[in-house]
Design a protein around this motif. Structure first.
Motif, short mmCIF file in Angstrom:
data_model
loop_
_atom_site.label_atom_id
_atom_site.label_comp_id
_atom_site.label_asym_id
_atom_site.label_seq_id
_atom_site.Cartn_x
_atom_site.Cartn_y
_atom_site.Cartn_z
N ILE A 56 0.84 -1.20 0.00
CA ILE A 56 0.00 0.00 0.00
C ILE A 56 0.88 1.26 0.00
N VAL A 57 1.93 1.23 0.82
CA VAL A 57 2.83 2.39 0.89
C VAL A 57 3.53 2.62 -0.44
N ARG A 58 4.01 1.53 -1.05
CA ARG A 58 4.69 1.66 -2.33
C ARG A 58 3.75 2.16 -3.42
N GLU A 59 2.52 1.68 -3.41
CA GLU A 59 1.55 2.12 -4.41
C GLU A 59 1.24 3.60 -4.23
N GLY A 60 1.15 4.04 -2.97
CA GLY A 60 0.92 5.46 -2.72
C GLY A 60 2.09 6.31 -3.21
N VAL A 98 12.63 2.59 -9.37
CA VAL A 98 13.38 3.60 -8.61
C VAL A 98 13.37 3.19 -7.15
N ALA A 99 14.55 3.12 -6.54
CA ALA A 99 14.66 2.76 -5.13
C ALA A 99 14.29 3.96 -4.27
N THR A 100 13.32 3.77 -3.38
CA THR A 100 12.91 4.82 -2.45
C THR A 100 12.90 4.24 -1.04
N ALA A 101 12.70 5.12 -0.06
CA ALA A 101 12.64 4.66 1.33
C ALA A 101 11.43 3.75 1.56
N ALA A 102 10.42 3.86 0.69
CA ALA A 102 9.24 3.00 0.80
C ALA A 102 9.41 1.68 0.07
N GLY A 103 10.58 1.50 -0.57
CA GLY A 103 10.81 0.30 -1.36
C GLY A 103 10.90 0.64 -2.83
N PRO A 104 11.10 -0.37 -3.71
CA PRO A 104 11.19 -0.11 -5.14
C PRO A 104 9.84 0.33 -5.72
N VAL A 105 9.86 1.39 -6.51
CA VAL A 105 8.65 1.92 -7.11
C VAL A 105 8.84 1.93 -8.62
#
Length: 422
Positions: free
Chosen positions: A20-24, A67-74
């Motif tokens: 959910i976090v990654r989708e957001g 793209v690597a983000t703090a929420a995971g790969p997006v």
């Protein structure tokens, strides 16, 4: 409770929340990219060719990338722009370049901010993939070659920083110090020379960061001359410790600047020259000096300190009595700024964190790489620096306003007392 099946066959709610976090994050990034492109096209809607056709239009999307983000790969699909305009100077087609997500970007800025910290902490290039993959959920953009390219980019950023024009940056106050992060520099006795200033609007800013040898006069003079050559004006006040190399260089390069000794360093030096039994009382006596309400009370506290300790420990007392003007210079500046001007703490507090991150046994590869990584850590910390108290008074100091015991006694646009008497 909702649950999902993980890749290893187990079930849990954690993966659902992560998704959910990654989708957001993906939706927010996609929306930002679309808005950026729409604004770019809207600003150029009047650009048309001879047939009246628009020169800047949408052109679908780029290929998907992770793209690597703090929420995971997006996974994102950046919109594409067809810009048919031609640069008259070079004859080449103009191109749209996103400021949110550059074409080469595979990591969010926050992830990139962590990389120099980990590298300085001793994580080798080959360790980044297994370490960060567990944290980010993906190894995209974290290969050893990528880290090597990053260190090269940090060196280029530091070189550009050291060559930038300073004529538009008016530094009223400057802190100067030589720090010793535990990274391998060019020579055995090298240190990092740091200049940090307060602009006329009250904001703190890193001025220069370069390698020096033992905080020598020559090293400081080279750095200060370079700042002068790039347009830096004489600051109103320079705060530093007792290293004589700095002060000799300042007299040569910025002769108009006043000097303020750091009371934290001075207290430490005086206490170290006394026996342990006398140290608590001497420390309280020194605090009475620099915490005095005005210069008269501070000078009286110095006389009291002299009378109490000079007979038995003259060398310790002379460390104070020989530098009264340099130790009490801050009384001629706004009282709101005293807490900032009595010490080099703005540099010490920043580099205490850098020092903790640089306790490695084999250094950081090369002197240039080590210095560049210290620069990137400091640059990252700069975004969190607090402006000086009462920033509106900094401009008055630069304009020539006179302060006595921290209080404004004459504005730069007011006539002096001699003129009023006449």
């Amino acid at each position: 409770m909702l649950s999902v099946v993980n890749e290893d066959g187990t079930t849990g709610t954690g993966s659902l929340m992560d998704g959910i976090v990654r989708e957001g994050a993906r939706r927010m990034l996609a929306a930002a990219l679309e808005a950026e492109v729409n604004q770019y096209i809207a600003e150029l809607v009047g650009e048309r060719d001879e047939a009246g056709r628009r020169l800047v239009v949408r052109n679908g999307h780029h290929r998907e990338r992770s793209v690597a983000t703090a929420a995971g790969p997006v996974v994102v699909k950046a919109p594409r722009v067809n810009d048919k305009r031609v640069n008259e100077a070079t004859g080449e087609r103009k191109r749209f370049s996103s400021k949110i997500l550059a074409p080469w970007c595979r990591k969010s800025p926050k992830v990139s901010e962590v990389l120099p910290l980990l590298y300085l902490h001793g994580l080798s290039c080959g360790d980044f993939v297994p370490a960060m993959e567990q944290f980010l959920g993906s190894a995209a953009g974290l290969s050893p070659a990528t880290i090597t390219r990053l260190t090269k980019q940090w060196q280029d950023d530091h070189a550009a920083f050291q060559a930038r024009d300073l004529s538009e940056s008016d530094y009223v106050y400057v802190w100067a110090d030589g720090v010793h992060p535990k990274v391998r520099l060019g020579q055995v006795h090298s240190c990092v020379l740091v200049l940090l200033g307060v602009r006329s609007d009250g904001r703190k800013e890193l001025i220069a960061l370069a390698e020096g040898l033992r905080e020598s006069t020559e090293s400081w003079a080279d750095l200060l001359r370079d700042c002068r050559r790039r347009g830096m004006r004489d600051p109103e006040l320079v705060v530093g410790d007792g290293a004589m190399g700095l002060w000799r260089a300042l007299v040569e390069v910025f002769p108009q600047a006043r000097h303020q000794r750091c009371w934290v360093h001075k207290t430490r030096n005086v206490i170290n020259a006394l026996p342990k039994s006398a140290q608590p009382g001497a420390k309280r006596a020194l605090q009475e000096i620099y915490n005095a309400e005005d210069r008269d009370h501070a000078e009286k506290a110095i006389r009291d300190f002299d009378g109490a300790y000079a007979a038995k420990w003259p060398k310790a007392v002379k460390k104070v009595t020989d530098e009264v003007d340099e130790l009490l210079a801050f009384y001629d500046f706004p009282a709101e700024h005293w807490v900032h001007l009595r010490t080099t703490n703005p540099i010490e507090s920043t580099f205490s964190t850098v020092k903790l991150r640089t306790r490695v046994t084999r250094g950081a590869g090369s002197a240039a790489a080590a210095l560049a990584m210290v620069f990137k850590l400091t640059e990252s910390a700069q975004a969190r620096w607090r402006a000086i108290t009462a920033p509106h008074l900094v401009a008055l100091v630069r304009a020539g306003a006179h302060f006595k015991n921290g209080q404004l006694v004459e504005r730069p646009d007011e006539p002096g007392r001699d003129q009023q008497a006449a």
